[in-house]
Enzyme design. Structure first.
Site, short mmCIF file in Angstrom:
data_model
loop_
_atom_site.label_atom_id
_atom_site.label_comp_id
_atom_site.label_asym_id
_atom_site.label_seq_id
_atom_site.Cartn_x
_atom_site.Cartn_y
_atom_site.Cartn_z
N PHE A 141 7.45 14.30 -14.89
CA PHE A 141 6.63 13.10 -14.99
C PHE A 141 6.06 13.07 -16.40
CE2 PHE A 141 4.44 10.34 -11.63
CZ PHE A 141 5.60 10.09 -10.94
N GLN A 255 -5.42 1.76 -17.69
CA GLN A 255 -4.04 2.17 -17.99
C GLN A 255 -3.02 1.09 -17.62
OE1 GLN A 255 -1.62 5.26 -15.58
NE2 GLN A 255 -2.18 6.34 -17.45
N HIS A 257 0.92 0.61 -16.96
CA HIS A 257 2.12 1.41 -16.67
C HIS A 257 3.30 0.76 -17.38
CE1 HIS A 257 5.25 3.55 -14.60
NE2 HIS A 257 4.35 4.30 -13.97
N LEU A 267 5.60 -1.67 -8.89
CA LEU A 267 5.85 -0.53 -9.78
C LEU A 267 7.25 0.05 -9.62
CD1 LEU A 267 4.44 1.54 -11.73
CD2 LEU A 267 4.25 3.00 -9.72
N GLU A 270 7.39 6.20 -12.21
CA GLU A 270 7.68 7.02 -13.39
C GLU A 270 8.78 8.04 -13.10
OE1 GLU A 270 4.46 7.50 -15.82
OE2 GLU A 270 4.83 9.59 -16.27
N ARG A 301 1.82 7.53 -20.75
CA ARG A 301 1.97 6.11 -20.40
C ARG A 301 1.39 5.17 -21.44
NH1 ARG A 301 0.67 6.48 -13.96
NH2 ARG A 301 2.61 7.56 -13.50
N HIS A 369 -2.30 -0.82 -14.23
CA HIS A 369 -1.89 0.11 -13.17
C HIS A 369 -3.00 1.00 -12.66
CE1 HIS A 369 0.74 2.68 -10.89
NE2 HIS A 369 0.42 3.75 -11.59
N ARG A 405 -4.75 8.71 -17.94
CA ARG A 405 -4.46 9.75 -16.95
C ARG A 405 -2.95 9.98 -16.93
NH1 ARG A 405 -1.18 8.74 -12.18
NH2 ARG A 405 -1.52 6.59 -11.58
C1 LIG Z 1 2.10 1.41 -7.09
C2 LIG Z 1 1.35 2.67 -7.42
C3 LIG Z 1 2.01 3.88 -7.43
C4 LIG Z 1 1.32 5.06 -7.75
N1 LIG Z 1 2.00 6.24 -7.80
C5 LIG Z 1 1.33 7.36 -8.13
C6 LIG Z 1 2.00 8.61 -8.20
O1 LIG Z 1 3.19 8.71 -7.94
N2 LIG Z 1 1.27 9.70 -8.54
C7 LIG Z 1 -0.04 9.64 -8.82
O2 LIG Z 1 -0.63 10.65 -9.16
N3 LIG Z 1 -0.71 8.47 -8.73
C8 LIG Z 1 -0.06 7.33 -8.39
N4 LIG Z 1 -0.73 6.15 -8.32
C9 LIG Z 1 -2.20 6.16 -8.38
C10 LIG Z 1 -2.74 6.66 -7.04
O3 LIG Z 1 -1.90 6.21 -5.99
C11 LIG Z 1 -4.16 6.14 -6.78
O4 LIG Z 1 -4.96 6.42 -7.88
C12 LIG Z 1 -4.77 6.84 -5.57
O5 LIG Z 1 -3.91 6.77 -4.46
C13 LIG Z 1 -6.11 6.23 -5.23
O6 LIG Z 1 -6.58 6.81 -4.03
P1 LIG Z 1 -8.05 6.52 -3.53
O7 LIG Z 1 -8.22 7.28 -2.26
O8 LIG Z 1 -9.00 6.75 -4.63
O9 LIG Z 1 -8.07 4.95 -3.24
P2 LIG Z 1 -7.17 4.03 -2.27
O10 LIG Z 1 -6.00 4.71 -1.72
O11 LIG Z 1 -6.98 2.77 -3.04
O12 LIG Z 1 -8.14 3.77 -1.06
C14 LIG Z 1 -9.27 2.93 -1.16
C15 LIG Z 1 -9.88 2.78 0.22
O13 LIG Z 1 -11.09 2.06 0.10
C16 LIG Z 1 -11.13 1.01 1.05
N5 LIG Z 1 -12.01 -0.02 0.50
C17 LIG Z 1 -11.90 -0.71 -0.66
N6 LIG Z 1 -12.96 -1.52 -0.83
C18 LIG Z 1 -13.77 -1.31 0.23
C19 LIG Z 1 -15.03 -1.85 0.63
N7 LIG Z 1 -15.69 -2.74 -0.12
N8 LIG Z 1 -15.55 -1.43 1.81
C20 LIG Z 1 -14.92 -0.53 2.59
N9 LIG Z 1 -13.73 0.03 2.24
C21 LIG Z 1 -13.18 -0.37 1.09
C22 LIG Z 1 -9.68 0.62 1.22
O14 LIG Z 1 -9.48 -0.06 2.45
C23 LIG Z 1 -9.02 2.00 1.20
O15 LIG Z 1 -9.11 2.61 2.44
C24 LIG Z 1 -0.05 4.99 -8.04
C25 LIG Z 1 -0.72 3.76 -8.03
C26 LIG Z 1 -0.01 2.61 -7.78
C27 LIG Z 1 -0.72 1.31 -7.92
#
Ligand SMILES: Cc1cc2nc3c(=O)[nH]c(=O)nc-3n(C[C@H](O)[C@H](O)[C@H](O)COP(=O)(O)OP(=O)(O)OC[C@H]3O[C@@H](n4cnc5c(N)ncnc54)[C@H](O)[C@@H]3O)c2cc1C
Length: 623
Positions: A141, A255, A257, A267, A270, A301, A369, A405
């Site tokens: 990556f 960031q 992507h 997306l 990567e 990135r 991204h 990141r």
């Molecule tokens: C398409 C894509 C592919 C990716 N691939 C990778 C990868 O391969 N490797 C890597 O390291 N990173 C990757 N990333 C980044 C990574 O996936 C995210 O940074 C990470 O999953 C975020 O996790 P999180 O638990 O912080 O938030 P999220 O998984 O976004 O969860 C947020 C939670 O908060 C809840 N929520 C939001 N607002 C509210 C509110 N007001 N009240 C109550 N609940 C709320 C949502 O319902 C959800 O449950 C990718 C990102 C994208 C966009």
């Protein structure tokens, strides 16, 4: 008003929210996770690529160590990260990946023997060791010295989230989905939970908790072109900012992507470039080695996104009805590789783009991204400003990522920091008395209820929230993108200020019974514009280029003046955030230097001797 009590309230049930919840539930604390969607549909499930941890099992990861992972992360961040945090993260990532394996994540495994891998589009053979057969494998990556990104085929986020969600069920974490946090309950010193709106019937519920976590993911939807899901609207960051006492860190660190697909913005992981995919221009010429001879497509990135934009600006983009783009070429990887290791890419291309990537090129361009900025916390995940408030995951600025990141580091951050911050939250719960006051609950509820009433009754006007959202997204695309300068940024701030004024007059156009998407948007837009202002204004004030923040008028990375983190506070009644600054890192295990890619001038800082630590001193300090 219905009131629900718990020890821990996790706002967000993605990977970060669920991992923190699990840490608390495993210690017997009554824990509730809120989510706007069923937890397994949180944005974490979209991550295909993988999670970084220095396991050193794969032959291409041989000799890897937590020190190399630490150094990659710090260089990737362009020295904007907190090195204390980066050290905690790199040291515990391998433990957490093994823990996830123990819980059932079906990591791809090393298969002993000769394999064909790709670098820069060229195949090469490498032999996986017999002694490593069956251990967790890794792929390449961007920006890393060794292959260390653990993966489960093309669905890492999904399989890790499913595993964690099952674990949460096992330990009795209560999941309340379709519940949206609208405001934090606090008295200016302590957080006591949140006022939450049911998306089923519009009911307002007070959730009172001894400890509250914000884990709501990123704020990508302030941009029009983003790989983020529609729920990534920064709801948690808005709740924190609206307290007036909790700052957001480095909101200008956004960031892009390199390979968002055109025109859907979905997306192209990567993993495509990691597995040997190349970038081609309008003449089907591979241009990245001309800009980055060493790392080419595998530079970090921010660097690849800038080089692509530069190349398109020189006229080498492919013209399309959706604007200029470039090509991603994975044809040489062959049908077997594409339909197994990159299967989701195959599906996305065929279903959404009408492109068969085994035989055709994929249209791509840099797309918003990842949100490096977020709710600023200390290394234990405590938010600044309010006792009892924590933040984790993409919603937070723990600050592992600084100004860029690394691919694979954010998924890893969710579970690594989730486990660590969860344990600190447990210490907090065991060690502090809980204080609940009625007044802040009533104040917060009244404020949310009045805002809803104003919008429904159109008391302040009838501005259309969707028009305002679209206009804000245009400003962010036009003026606060990959290349920034004072003129555009000032223009962006001015336009956002106008939108912010108009947002005071939002009124509902549609029906108001129960849940309406319009009401949700109407409630969210004024806060989203505030986040956009924190981003644009922070970018305007930061007169240097660092990581993903590139100022054409200040091209050098200025360590002498800007080795800092921006803290944005929003005081009630203000139209702009108040910006303060703190040191980027409490100390340096890796003093600022060259990243080894990306080029660019550096204005050096003089780092006092007492701010430099050896690895042993650093690890001692973390204890
Ligand atoms: C398409 C894509 C592919 C990716 N691939 C990778 C990868 O391969 N490797 C890597 O390291 N990173 C990757 N990333 C980044 C990574 O996936 C995210 O940074 C990470 O999953 C975020 O996790 P999180 O638990 O912080 O938030 P999220 O998984 O976004 O969860 C947020 C939670 O908060 C809840 N929520 C939001 N607002 C509210 C509110 N007001 N009240 C109550 N609940 C709320 C949502 O319902 C959800 O449950 C990718 C990102 C994208 C966009």
């Amino acid at each position: 008003m219905r009131t629900i009590y718990s020890d821990v309230l996790c706002i967000g049930a993605g990977l970060a929210g669920e991992r923190v919840a699990l840490a608390a539930a495993m210690e017997g604390f009554h824990t509730i996770c809120l989510s706007v969607v069923p937890p397994r549909r949180s944005h974490s499930s979209a991550a295909q690529g993988g999670m970084q941890a220095a396991l050193g099992n794969a032959v291409m990861g041989k000799g890897d160590s937590t020190d190399i992972h630490f150094a990659d992360t710090v260089k990737g961040s362009d020295w904007g990260c907190d090195q204390e945090v980066a050290r905690i993260f790199a040291d515990s990532a391998p433990i957490v990946m093994r823990e996830m394996a123990h819980w059932g994540v079906p990591w791809n495994r090393v298969v002993a023997g000769k394999h064909t891998y790709y670098k820069g589009g060229k195949p090469f053979e490498a032999e996986e060791e017999e002694s490593k057969h069956g251990l967790i494998h890794a792929r390449a990556f961007g920006g890393t010295a060794k292959w260390r990104t653990c993966y489960t085929a093309d669905g890492t986020g999904r399989s890790v989230l499913n595993t964690l969600d099952s674990k949460c069920l096992q330990y009795g974490v209560e999941i309340h989905d379709r519940m949206q946090a609208e405001a934090l309950i606090h008295d200016g010193e302590r957080c006591m939970g949140a006022i939450v709106r049911s998306l089923r019937d519009g009911e307002l519920v007070a959730y009172i908790a001894k400890a509250t976590l914000i884990a709501t993911g990123g704020y990508g939807r302030i941009y029009r072109a983003t790989t983020n899901a529609i729920i990534c609207d920064g709801g948690g960051q808005i709740c924190a900012l609206n307290t007036g006492v909790v700052p957001l860190g480095n909101m200008e660190a956004i960031q892009f992507h390199p390979t968002g697909s055109v025109p859907t913005d979905i997306l192209m992981t990567e993993g495509c470039r990691g597995d040997g995919g190349t970038l081609l221009d309008v003449n089907e010429y591979r241009f990245m080695p001309d800009y980055e001879p060493e790392k080419a497509e595998l530079a970090s990135r921010d660097v690849v996104s800038r080089r692509m934009t530069e190349h398109m600006r020189k006229g080498f983009g492919v013209k399309s009805p959706y604007g200029d783009h470039l090509w991603l070429d994975i044809r040489h990887l062959g049908e077997h590789h594409i339909t197994t290791k990159l299967r989701e890419i195959y599906d996305i291309c065929t279903h959404f783009l009408g492109v068969n990537p085994i035989h055709q090129l994929i249209p791509v361009r840099p797309t918003q991204h990842y949100s490096m900025g977020g709710v600023r916390t200390d290394k234990d995940g405590h938010a600044y400003g309010l006792k009892g408030l924590f933040a984790a995951g993409e919603a937070a600025c723990w600050d592992l990522h600084g100004f860029n990141r690394l691919g694979g580091n954010s998924l890893a951050e969710t579970v690594v920091s989730g486990r660590y911050i969860g344990s600190k939250m447990v210490e907090y719960l065991k060690g502090s008395e809980s204080v609940f006051k009625t007044e802040p609950v009533n104040d917060a509820r009244k404020l949310v209820a009045k805002t809803i009433d104003d919008i429904i009754s159109c008391r302040n006007g009838k501005e259309n929230c969707f028009d305002l959202r679209n206009a804000m997204q245009d400003v962010m695309m036009d003026d606060v993108g990959i290349f920034r300068n004072a003129k555009d940024l000032q223009n962006g701030v001015d336009r956002l200020l106008e939108l912010s004024e108009r947002a005071k007059h939002i009124g509902l156009h549609g029906s108001v019974k129960g849940f309406t998407p319009e009401l949700s948007m109407a409630l969210r837009v004024p806060g989203m514009i505030k986040l956009a202002l924190c981003t644009a204004y922070g970018a305007l004030q930061r007169t240097e280029s660092r990581g993903a923040h590139t100022r054409e008028d200040f091209p050098a990375r200025n360590d002498a003046e800007w080795l800092t983190r921006t803290l944005a506070y929003w005081k009630e009644g203000d139209s702009l955030p108040t910006l303060k600054y703190e040191d980027a890192s409490p100390w340096f295990e890796l003093p600022p230097g060259e990243r080894g890619y990306g080029g660019g001038k550096i204005i050096p800082a003089e780092i006092p001797a007492d701010k430099i630590k050896t690895k042993e001193q650093a690890e001692e300090a973390i204890k």
